[in-house]
Scaffold this active site. Structure first.
Site, PDB file in Angstrom:
ATOM      1  N   LEU A 171      74.835  26.969 -12.662  1.00 58.53           N
ATOM      2  CA  LEU A 171      76.228  27.113 -13.062  1.00 58.53           C
ATOM      3  C   LEU A 171      76.565  28.596 -13.018  1.00 58.53           C
ATOM      4  O   LEU A 171      75.729  29.446 -13.354  1.00 58.53           O
ATOM      5  CB  LEU A 171      76.456  26.575 -14.481  1.00 58.53           C
ATOM      6  CG  LEU A 171      76.251  25.085 -14.704  1.00 58.53           C
ATOM      7  CD1 LEU A 171      76.447  24.749 -16.191  1.00 58.53           C
ATOM      8  CD2 LEU A 171      77.213  24.254 -13.861  1.00 58.53           C
ATOM      9  N   ASP A 172      77.791  28.931 -12.620  1.00 57.65           N
ATOM     10  CA  ASP A 172      78.226  30.321 -12.632  1.00 57.65           C
ATOM     11  C   ASP A 172      78.109  30.890 -14.039  1.00 57.65           C
ATOM     12  O   ASP A 172      78.157  30.155 -15.033  1.00 57.65           O
ATOM     13  CB  ASP A 172      79.688  30.431 -12.173  1.00 57.65           C
ATOM     14  CG  ASP A 172      79.874  30.092 -10.715  1.00 57.65           C
ATOM     15  OD1 ASP A 172      78.883  30.102  -9.971  1.00 57.65           O
ATOM     16  OD2 ASP A 172      81.025  29.820 -10.319  1.00 57.65           O
ATOM     17  N   LYS A 173      78.000  32.203 -14.127  1.00 55.34           N
ATOM     18  CA  LYS A 173      77.856  32.873 -15.415  1.00 55.34           C
ATOM     19  C   LYS A 173      78.939  32.459 -16.397  1.00 55.34           C
ATOM     20  O   LYS A 173      78.663  32.167 -17.563  1.00 55.34           O
ATOM     21  CB  LYS A 173      77.880  34.388 -15.220  1.00 55.34           C
ATOM     22  CG  LYS A 173      77.776  35.189 -16.515  1.00 55.34           C
ATOM     23  CD  LYS A 173      77.791  36.683 -16.248  1.00 55.34           C
ATOM     24  CE  LYS A 173      77.680  37.470 -17.555  1.00 55.34           C
ATOM     25  NZ  LYS A 173      77.670  38.935 -17.325  1.00 55.34           N
ATOM     26  N   ARG A 194      86.285  26.109  -7.818  1.00 54.61           N
ATOM     27  CA  ARG A 194      87.197  27.239  -8.017  1.00 54.61           C
ATOM     28  C   ARG A 194      88.027  27.497  -6.768  1.00 54.61           C
ATOM     29  O   ARG A 194      89.244  27.723  -6.850  1.00 54.61           O
ATOM     30  CB  ARG A 194      86.387  28.485  -8.412  1.00 54.61           C
ATOM     31  CG  ARG A 194      85.643  28.323  -9.721  1.00 54.61           C
ATOM     32  CD  ARG A 194      84.594  29.408  -9.940  1.00 54.61           C
ATOM     33  NE  ARG A 194      85.188  30.736 -10.045  1.00 54.61           N
ATOM     34  CZ  ARG A 194      84.469  31.838 -10.212  1.00 54.61           C
ATOM     35  NH1 ARG A 194      83.142  31.779 -10.290  1.00 54.61           N
ATOM     36  NH2 ARG A 194      85.081  33.000 -10.307  1.00 54.61           N
TER      37      ARG A 194
END
Length: 528
Positions: A53-55, A154
């Site tokens: 998962l992205d930060k 996104r």
């Protein structure tokens, strides 16, 4: 409390907080959730990353604990058997009820661009469904990615006119966090084959800085930690610590009205008694001006007040000078002394109940000493200040330990290490955590950047074969690569050999970023 959604012998599923990478972007940056878990519990030592998962994305993430699980989950992700549902919020108009976005993603610098599907392109597909509007201009949308490309949701949201709130890279409105959350994860159990669905509640409206700390720091055993760490928490030059029932704010100026309001909000959230502020100013440190924190709001603390860290009690004070008596950034290293576990396959010398001997130089208020003693070691604490050694003894008594069963030695660390070497004393563990700068009559000036190698050289004759050395410095101008080079060179010159090494970065409540680089450098070494 660690946000575990599910755990058995094969799987670990957690609800990852926003603001934390899946894994560390570099050896000297802060830990990602993967490293944080592996280095915390022996039962998680063999964890494997199966997806990321992205930060700034929160939510459900699964780790494999066995070879069987890793093989099964890798195949499930490859064949798209794993099902994922995300929840996002946008402040743009959402006209659809549901639709599917399909495109090829092309990398462009730090972002990705959406392009028509073409031969040779990385095709990506996401199902979107409008969930609700919340009455404050936000619309919530469910996203179900069919493929698993980087930034896929996104990019698809932005390219179809509803960029995610907080996703400024893709045209979203600035917000305290990225409003994207992995709400549901469904996998087949690697042993039973049973379909398992894990749901992770979102915390979009919570302060993401506080949520990160409260999710990963166990409040029932620890009530002393950093809440705001400068630019990494979007507050350049401002640092806020929770210290038991009090808040300590630190910056180079008086608190502003906006900062005061946030401090009072935090104090109310944790039901704290008082708020203090300390001005960080080198000129003040060089004069006789009052460098102690000053009360901002609420009730005043007593001369000494208690905090808890990993179940250990420490006595702190706001009226004893520039420091309050405990360096919070060493919390995880103190925990290692309590548990004997440094990192995967790296344990401290045999169970400390056998009365292993520990030497703690530059002991200050003896926090490291206390944790080693609490785990059964016999500890010798060295410090230049009688006042701080007496403070350390009070910490021992506070935790039910008899200080007379240990040694507290006033004097210069270099001088005493030389004496102990002549006496042929040997220790199982030696702790070197000096101030960046100090001065004594016996040794003269000590500057970490110039003299750390000499410190290592003085300690090594005292370290038993296969003993452990904890070397640490907060000298901000000393790069971690150079620090390790100095340590390694000193060990080599002593004709000793490093057989295990673990570099421990700053803890998660001291996040590292480009704007707020790491200053603390710590390495654990087992030396033959």
């Amino acid at each position: 409390m660690i946000p575990i959604l599910y755990e058995d012998d094969h799987l670990l599923v957690i609800n990852k907080p926003a603001g934390l990478n899946t894994h560390s972007p570099s050896p000297f940056a802060g830990e990602g959730i993967y490293e944080w878990l592996k280095n915390r519990e022996p039962r998680w030592a063999e964890l494997a990353i199966l997806h990321r998962l992205d930060k700034e994305t929160s939510g459900a993430i699964v780790f494999g604990k066995t070879t069987l699980a890793n093989r099964s989950l890798t195949e499930q992700f490859a064949t798209r058997t794993v099902l994922k549902k995300y929840l996002l919020a946008t402040d743009r108009r959402v006209a659809f009820t549901h639709f599917t976005a399909e495109s090829s993603l092309v990398r462009s610098g730090e972002k990705y661009l959406s392009r028509p599907v073409h031969v040779g392109g990385e095709n990506s597909q996401t199902h979107f469904k409008k969930i609700k509007e919340d009455g404050s201009g936000r619309t919530f949308v469910e996203a179900e990615p069919v493929t698993g490309r980087t930034h896929q949701i996104r990019v698809h949201a932005a390219s179809h006119g509803f960029p995610i709130l907080g996703d400024t890279i893709y045209g979203g409105t600035n917000a305290p966090r990225l409003f994207l959350h992995a709400a549901e994860l469904s996998v087949l159990h690697p042993v039973t084959g049973e379909r398992m669905v894990f749901s992770a509640p979102h915390k979009f409206l919570d302060d993401s800085r506080l949520a990160l700390r409260t999710d990963l720091i166990e409040s029932d055993v620890t009530d002393a930690f950093r809440l705001i760490h400068g630019a990494s928490d979007f507050q350049p030059g401002w640092f806020v610590d929770r210290l038991g029932d009090f808040l300590l704010s630190q910056s180079d100026a008086e608190v502003t009205q906006i900062q005061r309001a946030l401090l009072e909000k935090i104090a109310a959230k944790f039901s704290l008694r008082g708020v203090y502020h300390k001005i960080l100013n080198r000129q003040i440190q060089r004069t006789n001006a009052n460098v102690s924190p000053q009360l901002v709001s609420g009730e005043a603390a007593s001369e000494f007040f208690m905090v808890r860290e990993n179940g250990i009690q420490f006595s702190l004070s706001f009226i004893e000078g520039y420091s309050v008596g405990l360096f919070l950034d060493q919390r995880e290293n103190r925990r290692r002394l309590l548990t004997n576990y440094v990192a995967p396959k790296f344990f401290l010398p045999a169970k400390l109940e056998e009365r292993q001997e520990v030497l703690n130089t530059f002991a200050y208020t003896c926090a490291f000493s206390l944790c080693a003693a609490k785990n059964g070691a016999k500890v010798k604490s060295l410090d230049l200040s009688k006042k701080y050694l007496e403070w350390g003894k009070r910490n021992f008594i506070l935790n039910g330990l008899d200080p007379d069963a240990h040694e507290f030695i006033y004097g210069d660390a270099f001088d005493w290490m030389k004496r102990l070497t002549k006496k042929e004393r040997r220790f199982d563990l030696i702790i070197l955590d000096p101030p960046t700068f100090s001065q004594s009559k016996e040794h003269g000036k000590f500057q970490a950047e110039k003299d750390y190698g000499n410190l290592i050289a003085s300690a090594l004759p005292l370290l038993k074969n296969e003993g452990v050395l904890l070397a640490s410095t907060n000298a901000a101008n000393l790069k971690p690569e150079l620090f390790l080079e100095i340590v390694h060179a000193s060990v080599a010159r002593a004709k000793r050999k490093i057989i295990q090494q673990h570099y421990a970065p700053q803890p998660i409540d001291f996040p590292v970023s480009r704007e707020e680089p790491a200053y603390l450098k710590t390495v654990w070494l087992k030396i033959a």
